[in-house]
Design an enzyme around this catalytic site. Structure first.
Site, PDB file in Angstrom:
ATOM      1  CE  LYS A 198      -0.588   1.028   4.897  1.00 38.15           C
ATOM      2  NZ  LYS A 198      -1.427   1.210   6.001  1.00 38.15           N
ATOM      3  CB  THR A 229     -10.775   6.395   9.971  1.00 43.91           C
ATOM      4  OG1 THR A 229      -9.460   6.096   8.981  1.00 43.91           O
ATOM      5  CG2 THR A 229     -10.256   7.520  10.543  1.00 43.91           C
TER       6      THR A 229
END
Length: 319
Positions: A198, A229
């Site tokens: 990523k 989150t």
């Protein structure tokens, strides 16, 4: 100090308001009552702490996670100060979740290393030892100038996921930094390992570039230290689904679940989300996630506290 002489310094448990339920569970495990403490806030927001029992010469353990709001950190510091000024023999800060841990380096100009600052404040307040679970980075132990017992929630997850072990299980690291944790899970569960490649595009934002490893038709377990989150986690879930994963399980020690996390996880195609109770989750968040499983770290912390009190090995908990 031997186990016999430890009786001259009796154990006392104190708790802040960050996670009283976990503190109660720890007290039950140790068969010790929580010390009577008054914690209140004045109209201007100042925190007042008074310990209502004698702690002179006692071995005091203060249970307080430092998740948001920031007042949890102030509570911890004031509790430590109150215990030291009341002549406690030793004060151990039991911090199941250590806040500000992700601000552990100066990777931009003119930013604070807040994790080090929090360590300095804890020491300056008078803590003699820190006991915590799954720091964001292990080197945070070196930020403290006092002894730190760093515990791992992995054994709790291993027990929970033992039934998943098999040839079709793959443990997936959310990034290269999480590969060590994922490798430990894979080794204990007899599973294969995969890694999400990523790129972080900003705070709480990431973009999946590739999945390194074979996940097609496999059951996947994604372990992490924290879900904030949930952006990284749901991106990993989407990437694994695109690669043909049959079932996806998510495990995280610390469930901050801030901002859009609950909505994101509810919309994600996940079989189960397992977290621990290092952070107290509001009932509405738990109700919004029917596939959420909360595992307790109370037994782990209780045993670590007992071992610390009697000068036994804490690392033996992971043998």
């Amino acid at each position: 100090m031997t186990e016999l002489s430890a009786a001259w310094s009796p154990m006392m448990l104190l708790a802040g308001t960050a996670n009283p339920q976990l503190a109660e569970r720890i007290a039950q495990r140790l068969a010790k009552p929580l010390c009577d403490v008054t914690i209140k806030r004045f109209e201007d927001g100042e925190i007042f702490v008074r310990i209502n029992e004698n702690v002179r010469g006692r071995d005091v353990y203060i249970v307080q996670s430092t998740n948001p709001p920031a007042s949890t950190i102030l509570e911890l510091l004031i509790l430590i100060d109150a215990a030291k000024r009341a002549s406690a023999a030793r004060v151990t800060a039991v911090i199941p979740y250590y806040g500000y841990a992700r601000q552990d380096r100066k990777d931009q100009p003119r930013v604070s290393i807040a994790a080090k600052l929090m360590a300095n404040l804890t020491t300056a307040a008078g803590a003699d030892r820190v006991l915590s679970i799954d720091f964001h980075q292990h080197q945070l132990q070196g930020f403290f100038d006092i002894p730190v017992d760093h515990l791992y929630a992995a054994p709790i997850f291993m027990e929970h996921y033992q039934s998943l072990s098999g040839t079709d299980l793959v443990v997936v690291a959310t990034d290269v930094g999480g590969a060590k944790m994922a490798r430990g899970f894979a080794k204990r569960l007899g599973a294969d390992l995969a890694i999400i490649d990523k790129r972080r595009t900003g705070p709480n934002q990431s973009e999946v570039l590739n999945v390194v490893g074979e996940v097609d038709g496999k059951r996947c377990l994604i372990p992490d230290d924290v879900i904030d989150t949930a952006g990284t986690m749901v991106n990993a879930v989407s990437a694994l689904r695109e690669q043909g994963a049959s079932e996806i399980y998510v495990a995280a020690t610390h469930a901050l679940l801030s901002g859009p996390a609950v909505e994101r996880l509810r919309a994600a195609d996940v079989t189960e989300i397992a977290v621990t109770d290092t952070i107290e989750l509001p009932e509405e968040k738990q109700a919004a996630l029917p596939n959420l499983k909360v595992l307790s770290v109370s037994g782990l912390l209780a045993q670590a506290i007992e071992n610390t009190h009697y000068n036994r090995s804490v690392s033996s908990l992971f043998d």
